[in-house]
Design a protein around this motif. Structure first.
Motif, mmCIF file in Angstrom:
data_model
loop_
_atom_site.group_PDB
_atom_site.id
_atom_site.type_symbol
_atom_site.label_atom_id
_atom_site.label_comp_id
_atom_site.label_asym_id
_atom_site.label_seq_id
_atom_site.Cartn_x
_atom_site.Cartn_y
_atom_site.Cartn_z
ATOM 1 N N GLU A 35 0.826 -1.199 0.000
ATOM 2 C CA GLU A 35 0.000 0.000 0.000
ATOM 3 C C GLU A 35 0.865 1.256 0.000
ATOM 4 O OE1 GLU A 35 -4.002 1.362 2.502
ATOM 5 O OE2 GLU A 35 -2.588 -0.088 3.328
ATOM 6 N N HIS A 36 2.048 1.159 0.604
ATOM 7 C CA HIS A 36 2.927 2.317 0.735
ATOM 8 C C HIS A 36 4.046 2.338 -0.311
ATOM 9 C CE1 HIS A 36 1.184 3.864 4.450
ATOM 10 N NE2 HIS A 36 1.077 2.606 4.849
ATOM 11 N N ILE A 37 4.454 1.176 -0.817
ATOM 12 C CA ILE A 37 5.615 1.174 -1.719
ATOM 13 C C ILE A 37 5.313 0.503 -3.059
ATOM 14 C CG2 ILE A 37 7.192 1.214 0.247
ATOM 15 C CD1 ILE A 37 7.862 -1.716 -0.335
ATOM 16 N N GLY A 38 4.034 0.418 -3.419
ATOM 17 C CA GLY A 38 3.668 -0.288 -4.639
ATOM 18 C C GLY A 38 3.521 0.562 -5.882
ATOM 19 N N ARG A 39 3.961 1.814 -5.818
ATOM 20 C CA ARG A 39 3.772 2.686 -6.984
ATOM 21 C C ARG A 39 4.779 2.428 -8.103
ATOM 22 N NH1 ARG A 39 0.594 7.407 -6.053
ATOM 23 N NH2 ARG A 39 1.095 8.021 -8.173
#
Length: 438
Positions: free
Chosen positions: A93-97
Motif C-alpha cells: 500500500e505504501h511502496i507499490g507505486r
C-alpha cells in the motif's frame, strides 16, 4: 473491513483489484475490460487471465515476490509506515507505486490520473546522492515517511533512480514516475560484491549472452553498481524521451512458489519446472529454450551459488500487429544478478560448494560429471548432444575471454583483487570441463 488497491499497467490500464480482509488475507480479481483486451497479459503465469477472484494462497507468491527479500528490510519499512512486517498488503500500500515490471498498486482515489497527479522527477546532487547511498542500510529504498516510494525484490541494499538518456543527469522518481536504473551497494559482509557482480555481468555480455548492462561508480570511495532496468522501454517523442514499463515476473512468481523457498533444496523450482513453463509461456520457445539453457550453463561455469528461480525471469511486451492491433510477446528476460562464490571464501569460516538448483539431481558442483548433465538434458527436453556442444562451446569462450576482460578493468573504478580469484576459479572450472568433454 476490506481494503482495496487498484492494479494498473503503466499507470494507465486498469488490470484488476487487490483486496485484503480484516485478517490480512488477500484476493485478486481481473478487471473485465482488461480480460476483453487483446493486449492483456496475466499478472503472472500462476494467475491466468480468467473471470472470478483468486484467493490468498493463489496470489501470495506473486505479490510477496514484489517485496524485498530481506526480512530486516521489510521490518524497517513496516516500522516506518506503522504496519506489521508480515502485512504484505500494508507494505505494498505504501511502496507499490513502482514495482518490478509494469504494475502499479494505487489507492482507488488516485485512479483518475495517477501519473499526472504527483508523479515527478527531482534532480539530486552528487553529494546528496552519496549521503542517501551511505544511509541505505538504515533507510532501504531511499524511503522517507512523506515520500511515495518503490518496491524492489532481492537481498542487496538497493534503490532506484532515473538517469536522463541524453544528459545522464540523475534524478529521484516520485509518485510512480518510472525509474530507469537500480543501484546496489555491497552485500553486508561481502566486500566488493558490486565489483564482482559487474565483472560477471560484463563477462556474460562479452561472450554474447543477453545480460543486463551494469556500471560501477564511486560515491565517497564507495563502489555503487548501477544496473540498467530491462523492464523499461524508451521512445523518442516531441517532448523528449518517454519511458514505458514492461511487465516481468521471476520464475518463483510464475510457478506460484513463495520466495521464502526459492532454493530447490527448500522446495523451490527445479530446472525441469522452469523449462516446462518456458515451453508453455514463451511466444518463441525455439529461441527461449536455448537462451535459458545458456544462462544455466553460464551460471554453473561462472561459479554462481545463487542461481535460483528468482534470478531468472519472463518479460512481457505489448507489440503492434499488421492489423493495427496489439498482441503480447512473452520471452525470457536478460540475465541478471550473477556473481561468483569463490571470490568470497575469505569471508566465511568454511564454504561448502553448492548449487541453488541441482543439475541431474546433483547439488555439489565438485561431484558433477557429464552423466548429470545428460540426465538433466532429458528432463528439460533437450538433446544431450546439443547440450554437450553448448557446454563445451561456452567453456572455451569463457577461457578465451576472462583474462583479457580482467586486464581491461584493471586500475579502473571497477577493479578489485577479488577479480583475480574469479579468473582462477572460472578458468580452472572451464579447463576441467573442456578436458571432460573434449
Amino acid at each position: 473491513m476490506t481494503k482495496t488497491l487498484l492494479i494498473l499497467a503503466n499507470g494507465r490500464d486498469r488490470v484488476g483489484v487487490l483486496r485484503a480482509d480484516a485478517r490480512g488475507y488477500m484476493s485478486f480479481e481481473y478487471d473485465p475490460e482488461w480480460l476483453a483486451s487483446p493486449a492483456a497479459y496475466p499478472v503472472s503465469q500462476s494467475i491466468p487471465l480468467r473471470d472470478g477472484a483468486f484467493d490468498h494462497q493463489a496470489i501470495e507468491p506473486f505479490f510477496d515476490g514484489l517485496l524485498p527479500d530481506k526480512k530486516d528490510v521489510r521490518r524497517q519499512i513496516a516500522a516506518l509506515f506503522d504496519v506489521a512486517p508480515t502485512d504484505e498488503f500494508g507494505i505494498l500500500e505504501h511502496i507499490g507505486r513502482d514495482c518490478a515490471g509494469a504494475l502499479m498498486l494505487i489507492h482507488p482515489d488516485q485512479a483518475k490520473s495517477p501519473l499526472q497527479s504527483d508523479a515527478h522527477l527531482s534532480a539530486i546532487s552528487t553529494d546528496d546522492l552519496a549521503k542517501r547511498i551511505a544511509e541505505l542500510p538504515q533507510r532501504p529504498l531511499f524511503i522517507e515517511e512523506d515520500e511515495v516510494v518503490l518496491s524492489l525484490a532481492g537481498v542487496n541494499d538497493k534503490a532506484a533512480v532515473y538517469i536522463d538518456p541524453a544528459t545522464q543527469e540523475i534524478s529521484l522518481p516520485f509518485g510512480g514516475y518510472p525509474s530507469t536504473h537500480i543501484l546496489k551497494i555491497d552485500i553486508e559482509r561481502l566486500p566488493d560484491s558490486t565489483r564482482t557482480e559487474h565483472f560477471c555481468m560484463k563477462l556474460a555480455r562479452k561472450i554474447g549472452l543477453d545480460a543486463a548492462h551494469t556500471k560501477i561508480r564511486l560515491f565517497n570511495d564507495r563502489p555503487v553498481l548501477f544496473v540498467t532496468r530491462f523492464d523499461r522501454a524508451y521512445a523518442q517523442t516531441s517532448n523528449g524521451v518517454r519511458v514505458t514499463r514492461l511487465h516481468q515476473e521471476d520464475f518463483c512468481q510464475a510457478l506460484g512458489v513463495n520466495p521464502d523457498v526459492k532454493y530447490e533444496r527448500q522446495g523451490g523450482p527445479d530446472l525441469a519446472a522452469m523449462f516446462t513453463l518456458t515451453k508453455q509461456a514463451s511466444t518463441i520457445p525455439a529461441r527461449d529454450i536455448p537462451k535459458l539453457l545458456g544462462f544455466v550453463i553460464f551460471n554453473f561455469l561462472i561459479g554462481n551459488p545463487d542461481a535460483h528461480a528468482k534470478n531468472y525471469s519472463l518479460i512481457y511486451r505489448q507489440r503492434p500487429t499488421n492489423a493495427n492491433a496489439t498482441n503480447v510477446h512473452t520471452a525470457i528476460s536478460p540475465l541478471y544478478d550473477v556473481n561468483n562464490g569463490a571470490a568470497f571464501r575469505d569471508c566465511f569460516k568454511s564454504q561448502r560448494p553448492r548449487l541453488a538448483q541441482s543439475i541431474g539431481g546433483c547439488f555439489d558442483p565438485t561431484e558433477l560429471d557429464w552423466s548429470h548433465w545428460e540426465a538433466q538434458a532429458r528432463t528439460i527436453g533437450s538433446s544431450p548432444t546439443a547440450l554437450r556442444k553448448a557446454l563445451l562451446t561456452m567453456a572455451k569462450k569463457l577461457r578465451e575471454t576472462i583474462t583479457p576482460l580482467r586486464d581491461e578493468v584493471r586500475d579502473t573504478d571497477a577493479d578489485s583483487r577479488r577479480l583475480d580469484l574469479i579468473v582462477d576459479d572460472v578458468s580452472n572450472r572451464c579447463e576441467a570441463w573442456i578436458r571432460k568433454l573434449g
